[in-house]
Design an enzyme around this catalytic site. Structure first.
Site, short mmCIF file in Angstrom:
data_model
loop_
_atom_site.label_atom_id
_atom_site.label_comp_id
_atom_site.label_asym_id
_atom_site.label_seq_id
_atom_site.Cartn_x
_atom_site.Cartn_y
_atom_site.Cartn_z
N LYS A 14 0.86 -1.19 0.00
CA LYS A 14 0.00 0.00 0.00
C LYS A 14 0.89 1.24 0.00
O LYS A 14 1.48 1.58 1.02
CB LYS A 14 -0.92 0.05 1.24
CG LYS A 14 -1.93 1.21 1.12
CD LYS A 14 -2.32 1.86 2.41
CE LYS A 14 -1.55 3.10 2.73
NZ LYS A 14 -1.76 4.28 1.86
N GLU A 31 10.53 1.46 10.12
CA GLU A 31 11.56 2.45 9.80
C GLU A 31 10.86 3.80 10.00
O GLU A 31 10.05 4.21 9.18
CB GLU A 31 12.04 2.25 8.37
CG GLU A 31 13.42 2.83 8.15
CD GLU A 31 13.35 4.27 7.73
OE1 GLU A 31 13.36 5.13 8.64
OE2 GLU A 31 13.29 4.54 6.53
N CYS A 60 14.10 10.87 6.23
CA CYS A 60 14.16 10.33 7.60
C CYS A 60 15.58 10.41 8.16
O CYS A 60 15.76 10.57 9.36
CB CYS A 60 13.62 8.91 7.65
SG CYS A 60 14.24 7.88 6.32
N GLU A 117 11.12 16.00 15.04
CA GLU A 117 11.37 15.86 13.60
C GLU A 117 10.55 16.90 12.85
O GLU A 117 9.33 16.88 12.92
CB GLU A 117 10.98 14.44 13.17
CG GLU A 117 11.33 14.17 11.73
CD GLU A 117 11.07 12.72 11.33
OE1 GLU A 117 9.99 12.21 11.65
OE2 GLU A 117 11.95 12.13 10.69
P1 NAP Z 1 2.33 8.49 7.90
O1 NAP Z 1 0.97 8.99 8.25
O2 NAP Z 1 3.07 7.68 8.86
O3 NAP Z 1 2.16 7.71 6.51
C1 NAP Z 1 3.01 6.68 6.05
C2 NAP Z 1 2.17 5.56 5.44
O4 NAP Z 1 1.35 4.96 6.45
C3 NAP Z 1 1.20 6.04 4.37
O5 NAP Z 1 1.09 5.04 3.37
C4 NAP Z 1 -0.08 6.16 5.14
O6 NAP Z 1 -1.26 6.12 4.36
C5 NAP Z 1 0.00 4.96 6.05
N1 NAP Z 1 -0.87 5.01 7.22
C6 NAP Z 1 -1.47 6.09 7.79
N2 NAP Z 1 -2.20 5.71 8.85
C7 NAP Z 1 -2.08 4.37 8.97
C8 NAP Z 1 -2.58 3.40 9.87
N3 NAP Z 1 -3.37 3.73 10.88
N4 NAP Z 1 -2.22 2.11 9.70
C9 NAP Z 1 -1.40 1.75 8.71
N5 NAP Z 1 -0.91 2.62 7.81
C10 NAP Z 1 -1.23 3.91 7.93
O7 NAP Z 1 3.24 9.68 7.49
P2 NAP Z 1 2.73 11.07 6.92
O8 NAP Z 1 1.46 11.55 7.51
O9 NAP Z 1 2.68 10.92 5.49
O10 NAP Z 1 3.90 11.99 7.44
C11 NAP Z 1 3.89 12.46 8.78
C12 NAP Z 1 5.26 12.51 9.37
O11 NAP Z 1 5.87 11.22 9.35
C13 NAP Z 1 6.24 13.36 8.63
O12 NAP Z 1 6.12 14.69 8.96
C14 NAP Z 1 7.55 12.76 9.07
O13 NAP Z 1 7.92 13.28 10.30
C15 NAP Z 1 7.25 11.32 9.22
N6 NAP Z 1 7.68 10.57 8.03
C16 NAP Z 1 8.76 9.77 8.15
C17 NAP Z 1 9.20 9.07 7.04
C18 NAP Z 1 10.38 8.20 7.10
O14 NAP Z 1 10.98 7.95 6.07
N7 NAP Z 1 10.75 7.66 8.22
C19 NAP Z 1 8.55 9.18 5.84
C20 NAP Z 1 7.43 10.00 5.75
C21 NAP Z 1 7.01 10.67 6.87
P3 NAP Z 1 -1.90 7.42 3.69
O15 NAP Z 1 -1.80 7.14 2.26
O16 NAP Z 1 -3.32 7.48 4.17
O17 NAP Z 1 -1.12 8.61 4.13
#
Ligand code: NAP
Ligand code: MG
Length: 473
Positions: free
Chosen positions: A170, A245, A279, A379
């Protein structure tokens, strides 16, 4: 306009069981670039069923067959270089030169590296009279973020395929199109049906569905800490293995004997790359008091080299942030930095002049930052550089390790021994000295709240294996 409203299940593009769609936006101009399906639990169930069925035979394939498949996937991926680079540029807003290197090149490297690792990977070990078999873990649910649309999916997929596991991916709804090209790659590479499946949709429905699915054996997730915790809680109910990660607040320690100009250039590239949405970004710059003012003076000059622009232009180095949510988060932290008393020396709130039409933030630098401030602890995931200073190495290490995270670290200096010792003292999964290039055979992953498990190379493959001991008389 990209109209890709199907999911990839059992080797075919198939319609969703519902007609709900999600619009995908170009962050450089906020225009809709295409649409995908907002997938349903029923879609996910079909994909899991296909992956479970495919596992029966794919788990029995030989190492040689999987090496051939991984190389065919890499070849097909490489053939689509232009399409992939253009798609990353469009959906993420990544400057086109970065969409190629490293966004595309890293993803490709993982398939090639996995094939290479398999050459001498031993799936059977002999311990006394026991035989230890390393068997593929099963159906693997992969959930990926938007910041490296090709790489984050590819490192997981390559390891899973190398192990003999099957997958359901996904991708993030903000950047789904690159992942959909990977599905085309699998089809063209002649991968057995059901080995790779992709279901688009929200984290709420498909993400939650994956982490709680009784027929998924393993979840590999990259993204935020909050979602990582939620996935772990869900997965506990069916006692699934989880690999995470998550985020970071990676320190960059500059040593006194460095070449300041070189140190500034490395610092800027490690903190501003991908508009800071990385990240492993250098997110806390730790400078010796003795060279602090000179360092800042050079940085003020050099930062203008990081040209903000349309991601489609070859000379652009900083594009927009991915979304309004991300833009607002960065604005909030710039505000917090000012309120907490840090010294704003470059940038600030709002858009860079002339870039009001997209999610562009201003590259921003704070000095006089102390380790307790939110901008030194949390972050930000944007082009914001907090600069802290230190008197001696123990203090630098203390500041570096004063974090809940432990994904990466950086050390810049000429004294090789001191740089090495300093790197060893940083509690993080990957520390880069000076401008050392990536190494795809080395492990990638986090200490502390940056995650659980490792990706890349043989370490990534090991995550997708179960160990079985057979004892004989
Ligand atoms: P996120 O919400 O953690 O999204 C990452 C993935 O998880 C997306 O595919 C998301 O789907 C999915 N997801 C969301 N809620 C979920 C749930 N309850 N169960 C399973 N999967 C779920 O990240 P974001 O909102 O895009 O970004 C928020 C923050 O995360 C950023 O500001 C950053 O600090 C951090 N981040 C870290 C990394 C990294 O490489 N470690 C990468 C991106 C972001 P959707 O398609 O619905 O979003
Ligand atoms: Mg999200």
């Amino acid at each position: 306009m990209l109209n890709r409203i199907q999911h990839f299940i059992n080797g075919e593009w198939v319609d969703s069981t519902d007609t709900e769609i999600i619009n995908v936006i170009n962050p450089a101009n906020k225009k809709v670039i295409g649409k995908i399906s907002d997938g349903t639990t029923e879609d996910l169930n079909r994909a899991v069923k296909a992956a479970k069925n495919a596992f029966l035979s794919f788990s029995k394939t030989t190492k040689k067959e999987r090496i051939t498949l991984l190389n065919q996937i890499a070849d097909e991926f490489e053939k689509r270089k232009k399409e992939i680079v253009d798609t990353i540029t469009l959906e993420l807003g990544s400057p086109i030169s970065n969409s190629y290197i490293p966004q595309f090149s890293m993803a490709l490297a993982h398939y090639r590296q996995a094939a290479k690792e398999l050459e001498d990977f031993e799936f059977v070990e002999y311990k006394n009279k026991a035989i230890v078999y390393k068997e593929p873990i099963g159906v693997s649910g992969l959930i990926t973020p938007w910041n490296f649309p090709a790489n984050q999916a590819s490192t997981k997929i390559a390891s899973a395929i190398a192990s003999g596991s099957t997958v359901v991916l996904k991708p993030a709804q903000l950047t789904p199109f690159t992942a959909m090209i990977i599905a085309d790659v699998f089809k063209a590479a002649g991968a057995p049906k059901g080995v790779f499946n992709l279901v688009n949709g929200s984290g709420k429905e498909i993400g939650n569905g994956i982490s709680s699915h009784p027929d998924i054996d393993f979840v590999s997730f990259t993204g935020s800490g909050a979602v990582g915790q939620k996935i772990t809680e869900n997965a506990a109910k069916t006692v699934k293995k989880v690999s995470l990660e998550l985020g970071g607040k990676s320190p960059l320690i500059v040593l006194k004997d460095c070449n300041i100009e070189k140190a500034v250039d490395i610092t800027l590239s490690k903190s501003l790359f991908n508009s800071g949405q990385v990240c492993t970004a250098a997110a806390k710059i730790i400078i010796p008091e003795a060279i602090h003012d000179d360092f800042v003076k050079v940085l003020k000059k050099r930062i203008s080299k990081f040209k903000i622009g349309d991601p489609q232009n070859q000379d652009t180095l900083i594009g927009p942030l991915v979304s309004e949510k991300q833009f607002n988060q960065v604005q909030k932290y710039i505000d917090t930095g000012i309120k907490e008393g840090a010294n704003l020396i470059i940038g600030g709130k709002g858009h860079p002049e002339g870039f009001e039409g997209g999610f562009y933030a201003r590259p921003t630098v704070f000095t006089n930052v102390n380790s307790n401030m939110s901008i030194a602890q949390e972050e930000i995931f944007g082009p914001v550089i907090p600069i802290l200073s230190y008197e001696d190495i123990p203090e630098a290490i203390k500041i570096a390790n004063d974090t809940i995270y432990g994904l990466a670290g950086y050390v810049i200096g000429n004294d090789k021994e001191l740089a090495q010792e300093t790197a060893i003292s940083i509690r993080a999964g990957r520390v880069t000295i000076n401008d050392a290039p990536e190494d795809y055979s080395a492990p990638f992953g986090g200490y502390k709240q940056s995650g659980v498990g490792r990706e890349w190379g043989k370490y990534g493959i090991e995550e997708y294996l179960e160990l079985k001991a057979i004892l004989t008389e």
